[in-house]
Design a protein around this motif. Structure first.
Motif, PDB file in Angstrom:
ATOM      1  N   LYS A  96      52.249  54.101  55.976  1.00 30.34           N
ATOM      2  CA  LYS A  96      51.799  55.364  55.380  1.00 30.34           C
ATOM      3  C   LYS A  96      50.280  55.518  55.473  1.00 30.34           C
ATOM      4  N   THR A  97      49.558  54.407  55.332  1.00 26.93           N
ATOM      5  CA  THR A  97      48.096  54.456  55.446  1.00 26.93           C
ATOM      6  C   THR A  97      47.681  54.911  56.839  1.00 26.93           C
ATOM      7  N   ILE A  98      48.365  54.402  57.854  1.00 28.24           N
ATOM      8  CA  ILE A  98      48.023  54.766  59.233  1.00 28.24           C
ATOM      9  C   ILE A  98      48.268  56.248  59.491  1.00 28.24           C
ATOM     10  N   ILE A  99      49.440  56.735  59.121  1.00 24.42           N
ATOM     11  CA  ILE A  99      49.760  58.128  59.471  1.00 24.42           C
ATOM     12  C   ILE A  99      49.010  59.136  58.604  1.00 24.42           C
ATOM     13  N   ASN A 100      48.342  58.643  57.555  1.00 25.24           N
ATOM     14  CA  ASN A 100      47.529  59.529  56.710  1.00 25.24           C
ATOM     15  C   ASN A 100      46.043  59.166  56.747  1.00 25.24           C
ATOM     16  N   PHE A 101      45.648  58.345  57.700  1.00 25.33           N
ATOM     17  CA  PHE A 101      44.273  57.858  57.761  1.00 25.33           C
ATOM     18  C   PHE A 101      43.311  59.025  57.963  1.00 25.33           C
ATOM     19  N   LYS A 102      42.164  58.956  57.286  1.00 22.08           N
ATOM     20  CA  LYS A 102      41.241  60.097  57.266  1.00 22.08           C
ATOM     21  C   LYS A 102      40.334  60.188  58.505  1.00 22.08           C
ATOM     22  N   GLU A 103      40.302  59.147  59.328  1.00 24.18           N
ATOM     23  CA  GLU A 103      39.479  59.198  60.544  1.00 24.18           C
ATOM     24  C   GLU A 103      40.370  59.621  61.710  1.00 24.18           C
ATOM     25  N   PRO A 104      40.243  60.875  62.187  1.00 22.13           N
ATOM     26  CA  PRO A 104      41.204  61.442  63.143  1.00 22.13           C
ATOM     27  C   PRO A 104      41.438  60.592  64.392  1.00 22.13           C
ATOM     28  N   LEU A 105      40.373  60.103  65.031  1.00 18.90           N
ATOM     29  CA  LEU A 105      40.531  59.339  66.263  1.00 18.90           C
ATOM     30  C   LEU A 105      41.403  58.108  66.044  1.00 18.90           C
ATOM     31  N   TYR A 106      41.114  57.373  64.984  1.00 22.71           N
ATOM     32  CA  TYR A 106      41.837  56.125  64.749  1.00 22.71           C
ATOM     33  C   TYR A 106      43.221  56.386  64.165  1.00 22.71           C
ATOM     34  N   LYS A 107      43.374  57.474  63.449  1.00 22.46           N
ATOM     35  CA  LYS A 107      44.707  57.876  63.027  1.00 22.46           C
ATOM     36  C   LYS A 107      45.581  58.130  64.255  1.00 22.46           C
ATOM     37  N   ARG A 186      38.662  46.558  66.175  1.00 23.93           N
ATOM     38  CA  ARG A 186      38.670  45.630  65.048  1.00 23.93           C
ATOM     39  C   ARG A 186      38.141  46.258  63.765  1.00 23.93           C
ATOM     40  N   TRP A 187      37.014  46.970  63.863  1.00 23.62           N
ATOM     41  CA  TRP A 187      36.412  47.498  62.634  1.00 23.62           C
ATOM     42  C   TRP A 187      37.270  48.602  62.037  1.00 23.62           C
ATOM     43  N   ALA A 188      37.856  49.440  62.878  1.00 28.58           N
ATOM     44  CA  ALA A 188      38.754  50.488  62.379  1.00 28.58           C
ATOM     45  C   ALA A 188      39.998  49.861  61.753  1.00 28.58           C
ATOM     46  N   GLU A 195      42.144  49.896  53.171  1.00 26.48           N
ATOM     47  CA  GLU A 195      42.676  51.073  52.484  1.00 26.48           C
ATOM     48  C   GLU A 195      44.127  50.860  52.063  1.00 26.48           C
ATOM     49  N   ALA A 196      44.860  50.085  52.857  1.00 25.57           N
ATOM     50  CA  ALA A 196      46.269  49.815  52.538  1.00 25.57           C
ATOM     51  C   ALA A 196      46.412  48.693  51.519  1.00 25.57           C
TER      52      ALA A 196
END
Length: 229
Positions: A96-107, A186-188, A195-196
């Protein structure tokens, strides 16, 4: 092919280039493997031996020599298994954290990785590999472990990602700094794990196992179907 040439030039050329293939014995290759183990992991050395073995198989096929000395080498032992580190609730939280991540590129990138692709496959994908009309994308043999061209369906989630990217030239996912291919996630990944609320040693590659964990617990698919996915 370029990668194999690089491996040959880097690891094999100095040792074997001046020798005729039918004069190289098992003990020569054993000494070579033993020397490599001083600086390389057992898995890497095993991969190099597999590359060497392929050369002899080619030579035997074309009647250049009659035996493959690599087959008698004592190969390094290693444990290539690793337990998936998360329980089911942690898996769902990370998903859920991934599909709602706030950084568009890394999402976008990590949502793509949730489809079972390997990191290098996703980061190496270019727009000429995507057919939005047919809703398919292809991953060439050069960048996948299957070593053959593979074509996959574009899911609704991926279609939304592709259509919302404005610059449809070159790499699909470009570095925000250089505009070129992204080399490190790695940093993303660390930000996503934080966040998760995941503090366990979770690798990006483990996302392939996360798919299986959720599929087995949330769907009626059999183990065989999940493995194929």
């Amino acid at each position: 092919m370029i990668n194999k040439k690089s491996v040959y030039n880097c690891h094999f050329k100095a040792k074997f280039d001046n020798l005729k293939i039918n004069t190289i014995q098992t003990f020569n290759i054993q000494l070579f493997a033993n020397e490599l183990l001083k600086t390389k992991s057992p898995k890497s050395v095993d991969n190099y031996l597999a590359d060497l073995s392929a050369l002899w198989k080619f030579a035997i096929k074309h009647k250049i020599t009659t035996n493959n000395p690599v087959t008698l080498v004592d190969k390094p032992k290693y444990d290539n298994t690793r337990e998936y580190p998360l329980d089911f609730e942690e898996s769902k939280r990370l998903f859920k954290t991934i599909i709602n991540f706030k950084e568009p590129l890394y999402k976008q990138i990590f949502t793509f990785l949730l489809h079972g692709r390997r990191m290098n496959e996703v980061l190496s994908l270019t727009w000429d590999m995507v057919d939005l009309e047919k809703r398919t994308y292809s991953i060439g043999f050069e960048i996948n472990k299957a070593k053959r061209n593979m074509t996959y369906e574009i899911t609704d989630e991926l279609y939304d990602i592709f259509t919302n990217i404005e610059n449809k030239t070159g790499y699909i996912f470009k570095s925000l700094v250089t505009g070129e291919k992204i080399k490190n996630l790695r940093w993303a990944w660390d930000r996503i794990l934080k966040e998760a609320g995941i503090s366990k040693n979770m690798r990006i590659h483990d996302l392939r196992h996360l798919i299986g964990e959720i599929s087995l617990n949330e769907t009626d698919n059999s183990m065989e179907v999940v493995a194929a996915i």
